[in-house]
Design a protein around this motif. Structure first.
Motif, PDB file in Angstrom:
ATOM      1  N   LEU A  49     -53.971 -18.613 -22.085  1.00  0.00           N
ATOM      2  CA  LEU A  49     -53.311 -17.715 -22.921  1.00  0.00           C
ATOM      3  C   LEU A  49     -53.715 -16.345 -22.575  1.00  0.00           C
ATOM      4  CD1 LEU A  49     -51.795 -17.224 -25.705  1.00  0.00           C
ATOM      5  CD2 LEU A  49     -54.386 -17.601 -26.713  1.00  0.00           C
ATOM      6  N   PHE A  50     -54.963 -16.364 -22.403  1.00  0.00           N
ATOM      7  CA  PHE A  50     -55.276 -14.785 -22.148  1.00  0.00           C
ATOM      8  C   PHE A  50     -54.646 -14.180 -20.779  1.00  0.00           C
ATOM      9  CE2 PHE A  50     -59.270 -15.799 -24.444  1.00  0.00           C
ATOM     10  CZ  PHE A  50     -58.905 -15.217 -25.523  1.00  0.00           C
ATOM     11  N   PHE A  51     -54.492 -15.236 -19.823  1.00  0.00           N
ATOM     12  CA  PHE A  51     -53.938 -14.645 -18.630  1.00  0.00           C
ATOM     13  C   PHE A  51     -52.403 -14.215 -18.725  1.00  0.00           C
ATOM     14  CE2 PHE A  51     -51.680 -15.549 -14.588  1.00  0.00           C
ATOM     15  CZ  PHE A  51     -52.104 -14.628 -13.708  1.00  0.00           C
ATOM     16  N   VAL A  52     -51.484 -15.096 -19.648  1.00  0.00           N
ATOM     17  CA  VAL A  52     -50.496 -14.674 -19.981  1.00  0.00           C
ATOM     18  C   VAL A  52     -50.102 -13.347 -20.717  1.00  0.00           C
ATOM     19  CG1 VAL A  52     -48.470 -15.400 -21.258  1.00  0.00           C
ATOM     20  CG2 VAL A  52     -49.421 -17.113 -20.061  1.00  0.00           C
ATOM     21  N   LEU A  53     -51.319 -13.283 -21.723  1.00  0.00           N
ATOM     22  CA  LEU A  53     -51.290 -11.970 -22.439  1.00  0.00           C
ATOM     23  C   LEU A  53     -51.623 -10.775 -21.368  1.00  0.00           C
ATOM     24  CD1 LEU A  53     -53.196 -12.844 -25.426  1.00  0.00           C
ATOM     25  CD2 LEU A  53     -50.767 -12.286 -25.348  1.00  0.00           C
ATOM     26  N   TYR A  54     -52.491 -11.031 -20.208  1.00  0.00           N
ATOM     27  CA  TYR A  54     -52.654  -9.993 -19.153  1.00  0.00           C
ATOM     28  C   TYR A  54     -51.371  -9.634 -18.511  1.00  0.00           C
ATOM     29  CZ  TYR A  54     -54.933  -7.884 -15.178  1.00  0.00           C
ATOM     30  OH  TYR A  54     -55.221  -7.182 -14.056  1.00  0.00           O
ATOM     31  N   LEU A  55     -50.663 -10.761 -18.088  1.00  0.00           N
ATOM     32  CA  LEU A  55     -49.434 -10.309 -17.193  1.00  0.00           C
ATOM     33  C   LEU A  55     -48.408  -9.614 -18.231  1.00  0.00           C
ATOM     34  CD1 LEU A  55     -48.896 -13.614 -15.227  1.00  0.00           C
ATOM     35  CD2 LEU A  55     -49.799 -11.716 -14.455  1.00  0.00           C
ATOM     36  N   LEU A  56     -48.247 -10.091 -19.440  1.00  0.00           N
ATOM     37  CA  LEU A  56     -47.537  -9.291 -20.405  1.00  0.00           C
ATOM     38  C   LEU A  56     -47.706  -7.748 -20.373  1.00  0.00           C
ATOM     39  CD1 LEU A  56     -46.725 -11.941 -23.275  1.00  0.00           C
ATOM     40  CD2 LEU A  56     -45.078 -11.019 -21.473  1.00  0.00           C
ATOM     41  N   ALA A  57     -49.099  -7.576 -20.724  1.00  0.00           N
ATOM     42  CA  ALA A  57     -49.717  -6.289 -20.956  1.00  0.00           C
ATOM     43  C   ALA A  57     -49.580  -5.433 -19.398  1.00  0.00           C
ATOM     44  CB  ALA A  57     -51.295  -6.294 -21.136  1.00  0.00           C
ATOM     45  N   LEU A  58     -49.783  -6.124 -18.407  1.00  0.00           N
ATOM     46  CA  LEU A  58     -49.297  -5.502 -17.250  1.00  0.00           C
ATOM     47  C   LEU A  58     -47.996  -4.902 -16.822  1.00  0.00           C
ATOM     48  CD1 LEU A  58     -50.342  -4.409 -14.236  1.00  0.00           C
ATOM     49  CD2 LEU A  58     -50.022  -6.952 -13.505  1.00  0.00           C
ATOM     50  N   ALA A  59     -47.049  -6.088 -17.388  1.00  0.00           N
ATOM     51  CA  ALA A  59     -45.709  -5.574 -17.303  1.00  0.00           C
ATOM     52  C   ALA A  59     -45.445  -4.231 -18.337  1.00  0.00           C
ATOM     53  CB  ALA A  59     -44.840  -6.727 -17.606  1.00  0.00           C
ATOM     54  N   HIS A  60     -45.981  -4.315 -19.464  1.00  0.00           N
ATOM     55  CA  HIS A  60     -45.879  -3.222 -20.335  1.00  0.00           C
ATOM     56  C   HIS A  60     -46.627  -1.533 -19.845  1.00  0.00           C
ATOM     57  CE1 HIS A  60     -46.778  -1.087 -24.597  1.00  0.00           C
ATOM     58  NE2 HIS A  60     -45.420  -1.090 -24.023  1.00  0.00           N
ATOM     59  N   VAL A  61     -47.534  -1.863 -19.209  1.00  0.00           N
ATOM     60  CA  VAL A  61     -48.335  -0.498 -18.946  1.00  0.00           C
ATOM     61  C   VAL A  61     -47.531  -0.325 -17.477  1.00  0.00           C
ATOM     62  CG1 VAL A  61     -50.113  -1.601 -17.170  1.00  0.00           C
ATOM     63  CG2 VAL A  61     -50.445   0.525 -18.512  1.00  0.00           C
TER      64      VAL A  61
END
Length: 103
Positions: A49-61
């Motif tokens: 779950l945290f890895f998916v959130l990390y990828l989403l946050a990476l896409a956003h930044v």
């Protein structure tokens, strides 16, 4: 810190890095040395779950701060290495403080 895309990315990166270390250093030894596979199931699910959130946050930044493809690849690779997110966070913090000095 959570008010910007970069701030959110850094926080999520630290949480993801901690979950990765817990998975590698605590849950996996519990599974293989003490025959307790539930540890990997629980921690592994949270880490996923945290890895998916990390990828989403990476896409956003990436979109918000217009990161270069090399910086994005570096951030992705950092997430795959133990302690990689902590090294990345230190670099991002240093870069952020250098940019605020010149603003």
């Amino acid at each position: 810190m959570m008010k910007t895309a970069l701030g959110r990315f850094r926080v999520i990166g630290i949480i993801e890095g901690i979950s990765y270390l817990v998975l590698l250093l605590i849950a996996m030894p519990l599974k293989y040395w003490l025959d307790f596979p539930a540890a990997v199931k629980i921690v592994g699910s949270l880490h996923g779950l945290f890895f998916v959130l990390y990828l989403l946050a990476l896409a956003h930044v990436t979109w918000k701060d217009r990161w270069s493809i090399l910086k994005v690849i570096g951030a992705f690779l950092a997430s795959l290495l133990p302690f990689g997110n902590f090294v990345l966070d230190a670099r991002l913090k240093k870069e952020q403080s250098n940019n605020s000095v010149y603003s």
